[in-house]
Motif scaffolding. Sequence first.
Motif, PDB file in Angstrom:
ATOM      1  N   THR A  43      -8.601 -28.937  42.836  1.00 15.34           N
ATOM      2  CA  THR A  43      -8.060 -29.389  44.044  1.00 15.34           C
ATOM      3  C   THR A  43      -6.929 -28.333  44.489  1.00 15.34           C
ATOM      4  O   THR A  43      -6.801 -28.382  45.898  1.00 15.34           O
ATOM      5  CB  THR A  43      -7.593 -30.614  43.682  1.00 15.34           C
ATOM      6  N   LEU A  44      -6.411 -27.759  43.723  1.00 17.73           N
ATOM      7  CA  LEU A  44      -5.270 -26.810  43.987  1.00 17.73           C
ATOM      8  C   LEU A  44      -6.188 -25.500  44.684  1.00 17.73           C
ATOM      9  O   LEU A  44      -5.413 -25.142  45.625  1.00 17.73           O
ATOM     10  CB  LEU A  44      -4.705 -26.508  43.005  1.00 17.73           C
ATOM     11  N   LEU A  45      -7.183 -25.282  44.109  1.00 18.86           N
ATOM     12  CA  LEU A  45      -7.874 -23.750  44.713  1.00 18.86           C
ATOM     13  C   LEU A  45      -8.410 -24.255  46.045  1.00 18.86           C
ATOM     14  O   LEU A  45      -8.138 -23.523  46.870  1.00 18.86           O
ATOM     15  CB  LEU A  45      -8.760 -23.539  43.819  1.00 18.86           C
ATOM     16  N   GLY A  46      -8.914 -25.523  46.210  1.00 23.47           N
ATOM     17  CA  GLY A  46      -9.252 -26.003  47.533  1.00 23.47           C
ATOM     18  C   GLY A  46      -8.170 -26.201  48.437  1.00 23.47           C
ATOM     19  O   GLY A  46      -8.441 -25.688  49.595  1.00 23.47           O
ATOM     20  N   THR A  47      -7.253 -26.804  48.115  1.00 27.11           N
ATOM     21  CA  THR A  47      -6.016 -26.544  48.831  1.00 27.11           C
ATOM     22  C   THR A  47      -5.481 -25.413  49.392  1.00 27.11           C
ATOM     23  O   THR A  47      -5.038 -24.858  50.676  1.00 27.11           O
ATOM     24  CB  THR A  47      -4.903 -27.359  48.266  1.00 27.11           C
TER      25      THR A  47
END
Length: 253
Positions: A43-47
């Motif tokens: 999720t952090l990488l996608g954000t």
Amino acid sequence: MTDLIVVAIASLFAGLIDAIVGGGGLILVPALFATYPGAVPATLLGTNKGGAIWGTAWAAVQFTRRVSLRPQTMAPAMLAALLGSFAGAWAVTEVDASLMRRALPLVLLCILAYTLARKDLGRHHAPRFAAGREAAAASGIGLTIGFYDGFFGPGTGSFFVFLFVRVLGFDFLHASASAKLMNTATNLAALVLFTWKGHVWWQVAAVLAVANVAGSLIGTRLALKHGAGFVRGVFIVVVGALILKTGYDAFLR
């Protein structure tokens, strides 16, 4: 609110560095992981992708207005980079990336040593190939580094810059402009996949995007104002920082 301010400041500086030579993820990704330690890594990488792609795309537009690039070279190269990124993202679900993690700082060290040894590398724009061969070579670079970006990722922009300088004979300014276009394609591929899997916090990504574009504006103006020599200097600093970061992650962490 405090968390958003922290990651927005990181995104601004990431956009600035990314616009000049790539490597903005070196700033923004650790900031996201430090600010939201309980979040799912994907999720952090996608954000991160959801915010960073706008700064990269903005820099690409600004560069192409001032730096002459061949559309017949860049269009197929961007498509190849996008397809490579999709393939790399799929491969990482099937293959262990630990070997890549250990090899990366050594590869970057070789690139840094070569750049320092060749004092004239990337200072003059002297394309080596005619249009057709240049498109083929650029597409090969796009497919290879696009795959790497989808599979692993750190230093993608720096790899694009170095290969456009070394293989195609571009100066660092033209190489950086080309890298922005290629990175926009690979980031788009990754963002589509992360969105499909539901791994983007869009409310955070929107704040990151605004800050990233602001940093990108500053970085692009600096690169265009000071030229290839300035970009080369920033490239050396960023690759040095990537060596330290990836070396620590691979061997000491």
